[in-house]
Scaffold this motif. Structure first.
Motif: not given
Lengths: 83, 641
Positions: B85-86, B243-244, B241, B83, B246-248, B254
């Motif tokens: 874009s973040l 979770g981040q 993280d 990601t 896997h998700a994003a 973040p």
């Protein structure tokens, strides 16, 4: 913490995350990402992080994936508040 | 401390309103102080959302690629998997703190190399100044154990090759530096402590990969952003993280975007020569415990035997370590001068001595005025200063009077002063030369020269008293890195602000159609090192001066006249009849606007502020100078090393 207070705080957070005027956009429990132009998958990540920080909670991906409307987020925060 | 950006003040409560006000003013035509207000707002501990707002403001403040003061514009390409874009807006919002107005271009990792090779592709036409390659152990395949040492080596080589191919593919599209990252070690052990021993463990493979990247950066091929160390400093559990991921596909938590972006932005600022140069120290309750004016020499707390005394000693030790790597030290204290100097002279436990301090300002004038005086004596801008001061009121006064001075917040406990100063990253470097290490000495000699000037009646006599020896010669292997550094850092005395990478420079030196010269200057106060660089294209009739830059340390010493005499002599010997000079204005080089006029060139052409000048060599007579000049081109065996 009541649902109204949580919603009020989330509204403030949304104004920051989506960079909008609090008075411009009405945020209700039924508001969804379709109602707010800036609310996309990326700003959604920032929203969740900001909510986690504000309420000192942590969501799982499964919980996040189940969210549909602002009211779901309020309910989730409420459920995670210490009794 | 690091992850909360504690050296910065907390974000203002009305951040959103301030940002909004700036935006509406911007729409209604730019106010003069808009840049400075944006800079002030950026100098707070902002969260990732506030950084996004600021990034939008920054984009609005830039007009056709030109940034308002105090910013310089950078076009940054961000390449990698996940990601981005973040990451990109967080960097753009943060870079304002480091005086860079960054416009980001987000590319895709595996496509980047391909796109870059396409001359009509989006990367090539994006006009990028810098690129950042975002890496992650998972993307590079370093997170899966290898079965043998050979397989581990191969995995590391493949990962390194993947990054290097992308960089090489991008290189023709990037004007300045390419930043590459080390990767954070995976958290979950395979064996446990044995992972450090087993070459095929993810821990060992990321360490080997990071070593390869660091060695590459040491050769000057890329600029290093040490994400691995950042992750360790904030703690790997906080950093990673899953979770981040896997998700994003975001490689870290973040909430750590702000500190990550700061570490990237300070490397970019260092590439642009915007790192700080001088650490200004307060005395009472900063360098020692207590107030020397009240408590007396025996009453201050410094040295072994007391926790407070040792804490202040650690501050002094850090200052000395910074000095040893080239950061100049100065003192700025509200005190009687004699009382302030006494501990440096007489206290047996002090590590810092008067010899270490280039400028010593102890008086009752306000600190901003004293900081100005320090900058003036050292001939640097106030933006090169950092003030370490325990007193919040003094910090506030300096911030409001001189917003460009770096002023870290300090916690109550002096034991944490060194860590806070280090966390702020003011003195970030992308390379270290021998000259860097000697710089503190050089600035100190400069301060003595300034004192000599005020004691000497006329400038000619002063210059003669400096006993200057100027050596002009070809650039050697040994000095090439320093010359490249000077070429890429000099902003003020720089006629064209043309940047040359070390590789381009090496090619220019070999090119018989180019004349590449370095200039050294020694005087009775010390060796100034390489202080000027000249690069000319040798035309048959005229030599065109592509690059002419000089260190501002030697302004007013008539070195430029020695340079001109050299160029004229060399061009004449090659059969040329004229020298052509060009001045291209930049936000920082107004000082040399009339450089060629002052040297007797005639104006040939002017367009959009850029000027072209000509000097006919048959009319040129070299002036007499207050220095000896050795020309290594005339006698190559005496080439300046």
């Amino acid at each position: 913490m009541s649902r109204e207070v949580i919603l009020g705080d989330i509204r403030e957070i949304m104004a920051d995350v989506f960079d909008m005027d609090v008075d411009d956009v009405v945020v209700t429990p039924d508001t969804t990402a379709d109602d707010i132009e800036e609310w996309d998958s990326l700003s959604h990540i920032r929203l969740i992080v900001a909510v986690e920080r504000r309420f000192k909670v942590k969501f799982t991906n499964a919980e996040i994936e189940r969210l549909r409307r602002v009211g779901d987020l309020v309910a989730l925060v409420e459920a995670k508040q210490p009794a | 401390m690091l992850k909360s950006l504690s050296w910065l003040r907390p974000a203002p409560g009305d951040f959103r309103d301030q940002a909004r006000a700036l935006r509406s003013e911007m729409r209604g035509g730019r106010g003069d102080d808009l840049g400075m207000r944006l800079y002030a707002l950026a100098n707070h501990a902002l969260d990732e959302n506030q950084l996004v707002s600021l990034a939008r403001l920054a984009a609005g403040a830039c007009d056709a690629g030109a940034a308002p003061a105090p910013f310089s514009a950078v076009k940054l390409g961000v390449f990698g998997d996940g990601t981005l874009s973040l990451i990109a807006p967080a960097i753009a919002g943060t870079a304002l703190r480091h005086r860079l107005a960054v416009d980001t271009f987000v590319g895709e990792f595996n496509r980047a190399a391909l796109d870059a090779l396409d001359p009509s592709g989006p990367v090539r036409s994006a006009g990028l100044d810098m690129a950042l390659i975002v890496s992650d152990a998972r993307v590079l395949g370093l997170d899966r154990p290898a079965a043998s040492r050979a397989a581990a080596d191969e995995t590391v080589e493949r990962a390194f090759g993947q990054v290097r191919r992308t960089v090489e593919g991008l290189r023709p599209s990037i004007g300045s530096a390419i930043l590459v990252q080390t990767v954070a070690a995976p958290l979950e052990p395979l064996f446990g402590s044995y992972d450090r021993i087993e070459p095929g463990s993810p821990l060992s493979m990321t360490a080997a990969f990071n070593r390869r990247v660091a060695d590459w950066a040491a050769d000057g091929g890329v600029v290093l952003v040490d994400v691995a160390h950042l992750a360790e400093c904030v703690g790997l559990e906080a950093w990673d993280d899953p979770g981040q991921w896997h998700a994003a596909k975001l490689g870290f938590a973040p909430s750590l975007l702000p500190v990550y972006a700061d570490v990237v932005a300070r490397a970019m600022a260092a590439v642009r020569g915007l790192s700080r140069k001088c650490l200004v120290l307060d005395l009472d309750n900063t360098l020692w415990g207590g107030v020397v004016g009240d408590d007396g020499l025996g009453g201050i707390v410094i040295g072994q035997g007391s926790a407070t005394g040792e804490a202040h000693l650690a501050v002094q030790r850090m200052a000395l370590a910074l000095r040893a790597r080239g950061v100049v030290l100065a003192v700025c204290s509200k005190n009687e001068e004699a009382a302030a100097r006494a501990p440096f002279r007489e206290h047996p436990d002090m590590l810092l001595r008067e010899d270490h301090i280039a400028v010593f300002q102890a008086n009752w004038t306000d600190k901003a005025a004293n900081l100005r005086a320090i900058a003036e004596t050292l001939n640097i801008g106030v933006d090169a200063l950092v003030l370490l001061d325990d007193n919040p009121a003094e910090r506030m006064q300096v911030r409001s009077e001189l917003p460009l001075v770096g002023v870290p917040e300090l916690p109550d406990d002096p034991a944490l002063f060194p860590r806070m100063l280090a966390a702020a990253g003011y003195f970030e470097a992308v390379s270290v030369s021998k000259e860097d290490r000697a710089r503190a000495e050089m600035y100190q000699a400069n301060a003595r020269r300034a004192a000599a000037l005020s004691a000497s009646a006329d400038v000619g006599a002063y210059l003669a008293s400096l006993e200057m020896a100027c050596a002009i010669g070809p650039v050697s292997e040994m000095t090439r890195a320093r010359v490249a550094q000077l070429v890429n850092k000099s902003n003020q005395f720089n006629l064209t602000t043309r940047r040359w990478s070390e590789g381009e420079l090496a090619a220019a030196i070999r090119d018989p159609a180019r004349h590449v010269a370095q200039v050294r200057l020694v005087d009775r106060f010390g060796d100034n090192g390489v202080i000027a660089v000249l690069i000319a294209d040798k035309g048959p009739d005229a030599w065109a001066i592509d690059t002419w830059l000089m260190s501002c340390r030697v302004l007013g010493r008539r070195v430029e006249e020695a340079c001109l005499a050299h160029l004229a002599g060399a061009a004449r010997a090659a059969g040329a009849r004229a020298l052509i000079g060009r001045y291209i204005p930049s936000p920082r080089n107004a000082i040399v606007k009339d450089h060629y006029r002052n040297l007797g060139f005639a104006l040939e052409d002017e367009s959009g502020g850029a000027t072209t000048w000509r000097l006919d060599l048959d009319r040129f007579v070299a002036p007499a100078l207050e220095m000896t000049v050795a020309d290594g081109f005339l006698a190559p065996e005496n080439a300046a090393a």
